[in-house]
Design an enzyme around this catalytic site. Structure first.
Site, mmCIF file in Angstrom:
data_model
loop_
_atom_site.group_PDB
_atom_site.id
_atom_site.type_symbol
_atom_site.label_atom_id
_atom_site.label_comp_id
_atom_site.label_asym_id
_atom_site.label_seq_id
_atom_site.Cartn_x
_atom_site.Cartn_y
_atom_site.Cartn_z
ATOM 1 N N SER A 153 0.842 -1.188 0.000
ATOM 2 C CA SER A 153 0.000 0.000 0.000
ATOM 3 C C SER A 153 0.881 1.242 0.000
ATOM 4 O O SER A 153 2.028 1.200 0.469
ATOM 5 C CB SER A 153 -0.904 0.014 1.241
ATOM 6 O OG SER A 153 -1.548 1.265 1.407
ATOM 7 N N TYR A 155 -1.035 -1.222 10.406
ATOM 8 C CA TYR A 155 -1.302 -1.433 8.978
ATOM 9 C C TYR A 155 -0.143 -0.933 8.133
ATOM 10 O O TYR A 155 0.409 -1.674 7.308
ATOM 11 C CB TYR A 155 -2.600 -0.737 8.563
ATOM 12 C CG TYR A 155 -2.923 -0.956 7.104
ATOM 13 C CD1 TYR A 155 -3.563 -2.128 6.690
ATOM 14 C CD2 TYR A 155 -2.566 -0.024 6.142
ATOM 15 C CE1 TYR A 155 -3.840 -2.354 5.355
ATOM 16 C CE2 TYR A 155 -2.845 -0.242 4.795
ATOM 17 C CZ TYR A 155 -3.478 -1.401 4.410
ATOM 18 O OH TYR A 155 -3.738 -1.633 3.080
#
Length: 250
Positions: free
Chosen positions: A135, A145
């Site tokens: 990401s 994350y």
């Protein structure tokens, strides 16, 4: 016919990879937790592209699920897409530790073990590809994350350098905001994200495949996000963090 295995294959980027690889003539192995949805996805792909599609229901957050997929990868795959992943709606101190451990299991341990399971066969056949979906968050600081996605990027680059074989491509894919089920499943409020920042999953996959063919180790689809990452590397980290917090979950 070459075989591609895709985790998180029933929606979003994973489903887009399934469509693209089926169109390219790959047989597919689709991995997801939802067996009924896997079967529906497989039927659509068979009818549209005329390729063989195998389904493998598995939860990569569990030891048994990971072992099942690991065993299938060892049986032989030519293209591996480690796409399974999820987000948390809360900040680091608000998330139960078991949920954080589950994220690391899926984002890091599964990527490690499945990549490791795939590479010996690829080396013996003298061909293969691995795309690990990370990401743009990997380049910013947003809790577990972003930390896990930063690990995916570093891991992918490191393994690619160690394998050092132009016929075996290993790449980290770092998309920005993509119109998928991801944020809805995580109960994230993304109403503050401007419309022009959203990408289409099929566009992300097509650019990823072009970058893979060019031998890139890290793919950041779309000029908008290339600029976001470039600027983020130039400005002080605290400023980048503030911008990330503003554009992130509300």
């Amino acid at each position: 016919m070459p075989t591609a295995l895709i985790t998180g294959a029933t929606a979003g980027i994973g489903a887009a990879f399934a469509r693209r690889l089926a169109a390219d003539g790959f047989s597919l192995v689709l991995v997801s937790r939802d067996e009924a949805r896997l079967a529906e996805t497989a039927d659509r792909l068979k009818q549209r592209y005329g390729v063989a599609v195998e389904i493998l229901p598995a939860d990569l957050a569990t030891d048994q699920g990971l072992e099942d997929v690991e065993a299938r990868v060892r049986d032989g795959v030519d293209f591996l897409v480690n796409n399974a992943g999820f987000g948390h709606p809360g900040r680091f101190l608000e998330v139960p530790v078991e949920e954080e451990r589950r994220m690391l299991k899926v984002h890091c341990e599964a990527v490690l073990r499945l990549t490791l399971a795939a590479l010996p066969g690829m080396r013996s056949r003298g061909r293969g590809a691995v795309i690990n979906v990370a990401s743009v968050a990997a380049f910013f600081n947003r809790g577990t994350y972003s930390a896990s996605k930063a690990w995916v990027v570093n891991f992918s680059e490191s393994v690619a350098m160690e394998v050092d074989d132009p016929k075996i491509r290993i790449m980290a894919l770092c998309p920005g905001f993509v119109r998928t089920e991801f944020h809805q499943r995580a109960s994230m409020d993304v109403s503050g994200i401007p419309g022009f920042m959203w990408l289409k999953a099929d566009d992300v996959v097509n650019e990823a495949m072009r970058d893979l063919a060019r031998g890139k180790l890290v793919s950041i689809p779309d000029l908008r996000y290339k600029l976001v990452v470039a600027v983020g590397r130039l400005v002080p980290r605290r400023v980048a963090q503030q911008v990330s917090n503003t554009l992130g979950r509300r």
